[in-house]
Write a protein that holds these residues in place. Structure first.
Motif, PDB file in Angstrom:
ATOM      1  N   ASN A  10     -10.760   9.764   1.456  1.00  0.00           N
ATOM      2  CA  ASN A  10      -9.702  10.428   0.668  1.00  0.00           C
ATOM      3  C   ASN A  10      -9.185   9.489  -0.424  1.00  0.00           C
TER       4      ASN A  10
ATOM      5  N   HIS B 202      -6.784   8.948  -3.760  1.00  0.00           N
ATOM      6  CA  HIS B 202      -5.674   9.451  -4.565  1.00  0.00           C
ATOM      7  C   HIS B 202      -5.893   8.969  -5.993  1.00  0.00           C
TER       8      HIS B 202
ATOM      9  N   HIS C  23      -7.217   6.494   1.425  1.00  0.00           N
ATOM     10  CA  HIS C  23      -7.568   6.302   2.825  1.00  0.00           C
ATOM     11  C   HIS C  23      -9.092   6.259   2.928  1.00  0.00           C
TER      12      HIS C  23
ATOM     13  N   GLU D 146      -5.296  16.102   1.568  1.00  0.00           N
ATOM     14  CA  GLU D 146      -4.171  16.114   2.503  1.00  0.00           C
ATOM     15  C   GLU D 146      -2.869  16.704   1.969  1.00  0.00           C
ATOM     16  N   HIS D 147      -2.655  16.764   0.677  1.00  0.00           N
ATOM     17  CA  HIS D 147      -1.341  17.219   0.205  1.00  0.00           C
ATOM     18  C   HIS D 147      -1.201  18.735   0.171  1.00  0.00           C
TER      19      HIS D 147
ATOM     20  N   ARG E 182       0.826  -1.208   0.000  1.00  0.00           N
ATOM     21  CA  ARG E 182       0.000   0.000   0.000  1.00  0.00           C
ATOM     22  C   ARG E 182       0.863   1.261   0.000  1.00  0.00           C
TER      23      ARG E 182
HETATM   24 ZN    ZN Z   1      -2.425   9.781   1.242  1.00  0.00          ZN
END
Ligand code: ZN
Ligand code: FAD
Ligand code: MLT
Length: 495
Positions: free
Chosen positions: A416, A418, A411, A452-453, A356
């Protein structure tokens, strides 16, 4: 390569460039090895500044001539005060693992690297409160608190390089957010050098402090646009007595949501992570040797995978709960999963996690990544990946010469996703096909363009997809209040 004009990023004021006379001034309070410059009379080749001018993805490149590496808060303050008087823009830089172009210059800003501020200031084993310089690497802090039976509340694939200051500046989420919450909760205090050089000492170690406005929250996730974080006070949780993990192979994405409900209900307090990778992400992780591949039998017919981690107080109890979960999943008339691979020892535990955590690394080895880090309803994760792929196909952009893969991972517990588009190279046609397409898709779910980024340089033009005009207006007022000269990481977060 990122171009300034592309998204209308521009310099609003006539900033100064670092000059030889500035270097002479820095020499009055910094040792020679803390000043890296290509300005005459230095004989440093500009390539020696590449690690500071280029981002982790190889997508953004600046042309800074000078990097300073202060060792103390006072030195940071002296640098910033000078730059404020000269209107020299500054990019605060941690481990330079950021994924949105926030950590590198857009032009020739001065880079202030926190790498030499790397000492632990104090640790209280009773409360678990750690006070550390901002430049401490996350992994080194994990190693520091481990003998005291504590862990860091944040964990991410970049832990070997990213700094705790960078984590706070980006409000990094990562793999433990489901269990320990966001840094807005676990950071207790900060020391920050403000854009005029003033040192704001809010480095308290209090669990409770309701004395008016909680200023430190403004710097968490500000991406270096409001000041330079020089130290962090953070609550570290006790290490779990037992940790287990299992990778579940699912025949359809539609099973993820019911599986999450079942897992939450059955594992309750010991559930510590619920992470998702789709089949493409899994195949890339295996192709690029991230963790050990599962057996052919275990992956056969799997459309996606979920990694479940438990962390609890008693091994036998936790193992029993996990085994009960697995047998109940297989007992269903139509099982939600095809197979489950349970780690049996620490090496297998790490290997399952690597499948992961290693997706980011695998993607970067496969090609150039367009990374969208979005919050959307869990039920729509797969639709967003598929819709994006179809959109690129309709533009004739799928294929080895252009877009090689469209994949999703993330996540689940945090909503979340990606969404990654892996291409042979960064190309304007792909960029134009993806934006604003992806942002409009996210907005249609009332989602967030940055889970989050952060915003960095990549998404300044896309902020309005997730924030309304009033919110952006107040963000601008806050920026102007703290940084009226606009020297702190210009062109990042706000246009
Ligand atoms: Zn992440
Ligand atoms: P940098 O990249 O150096 O900087 C990031 C931003 O913070 C920049 O805007 C910079 O100006 C600012 N900044 C840095 N230090 C300071 C400081 N001391 N004071 C003020 N501003 C500062 N992110 C997640 O959220 N979750 C993940 O799971 C995750 N996994 C990742 C995995 C990999 C393999 C990689 C490469 C990245 C991952 N990231 C993740 C993104 C990145 O690692 C995080 O954003 C991290 O917190 C950045 O820390 P850094 O020290 O590298 O900061
Ligand atoms: C992750 O969850 O793996 C990170 O946020 C990094 C990435 O998005 O690739």
């Amino acid at each position: 390569m990122f171009r300034l004009a592309r998204h209308g990023l521009r310099w609003r004021r006539p900033y100064s460039s670092v000059a030889a006379s500035d270097i002479e001034h820095f020499k009055t309070f910094l040792p020679p090895n803390a000043i890296l410059t290509t300005l005459s009379p230095s004989n440093l080749a500009s390539s020696e500044l590449d690690p500071f001018n280029n981002d982790w993805m190889g997508k953004y490149r600046g042309q800074s001539t000078t990097v300073l590496k202060p060792k103390t808060t006072q030195q940071v303050s002296d640098i910033v005060r000078w730059c404020a008087s000269r209107e020299i823009p500054i990019v605060p830089q941690g481990g330079n693992t950021g994924l949105v172009g926030g950590s590198v210059p857009l032009r020739d800003e001065l880079v202030v690297s926190l790498a030499n501020m790397n000492s632990v200031r104090s640790f209280d084993p009773v409360s678990g409160i750690l006070v550390a310089d901002a430049g401490c690497i996350l992994q080194s802090l994990t190693d520091y608190v481990a003998p005291h039976n504590h862990i860091m509340p944040v964990d991410l694939g970049a832990k070997g390089s990213c700094h705790i200051g960078g984590n706070v500046a980006t409000n990094a989420g990562g793999l433990r957010l489901l269990r320990y919450g966001s840094l807005h909760g676990s950071v207790l205090g900060l020391e920050v050098v403000l854009p005029d050089g003033t040192i704001l000492d809010q480095l308290t170690s209090l669990r409770k402090d309701n004395t008016g406005y909680d200023l430190k929250q403004l710097f968490i996730g500000a991406e270096g646009t409001l000041g330079i974080i020089t130290a962090v006070s953070i609550l570290t949780p006790p290490s779990p007595q037992a940790s287990n993990n299992v990778i579940l192979a699912l025949p359809h994405f539609d099973n993820v949501q019911p599986l999450y409900r079942t897992v939450k209900r059955q594992l309750s307090e010991i559930l510590s992570a619920f992470e998702f990778i789709d089949r493409t992400a899994y195949d890339l992780a295996v192709k690029h040797s991230q963790g050990r591949a599962l057996s052919d039998e275990d992956v056969e017919g799997a459309e996606c995978f979920v990694l479940v981690e438990t962390s609890g107080g008693r091994r036998e109890h936790d193992e029993q709960k996990l085994e009960d979960l697995l047998s109940s999943l297989f007992d269903e008339e139509t099982p939600l999963i095809n197979s489950g691979v349970l780690s049996q020892n620490p090496a297998q535990f790490s290997s399952l996690w690597a499948l992961r955590e290693g997706v980011t690394e695998a993607v970067s080895k496969e090609g150039k990544a367009y990374k969208y880090d979005i919050s959307i309803p869990l039920a729509s994760f797969q639709t967003v990946v598929d819709t994006t792929r179809e959109h690129l196909r309709s533009k004739g952009l799928l294929g080895d010469h252009a877009v090689k893969h469209v994949l999703g991972y993330g996540h689940v517990g945090d909503g979340n996703l990606h969404l990654n588009i892996v291409a042979a190279a960064y190309m304007p046609e792909i960029q134009d096909a993806l934006e604003p397409f992806v942002y409009e898709l996210v907005a249609s779910y009332r989602g967030s363009v940055s889970a989050e980024h952060g915003i960095g340089a990549m998404k300044t033009h896309a902020l309005h997809y997730s924030k309304n005009d009033v919110s952006i207006e107040w963000m601008k007022k806050i920026k102007a209040l703290f940084d009226p000269k606009g020297i702190m990481n210009p062109g990042k977060v706000l246009e």
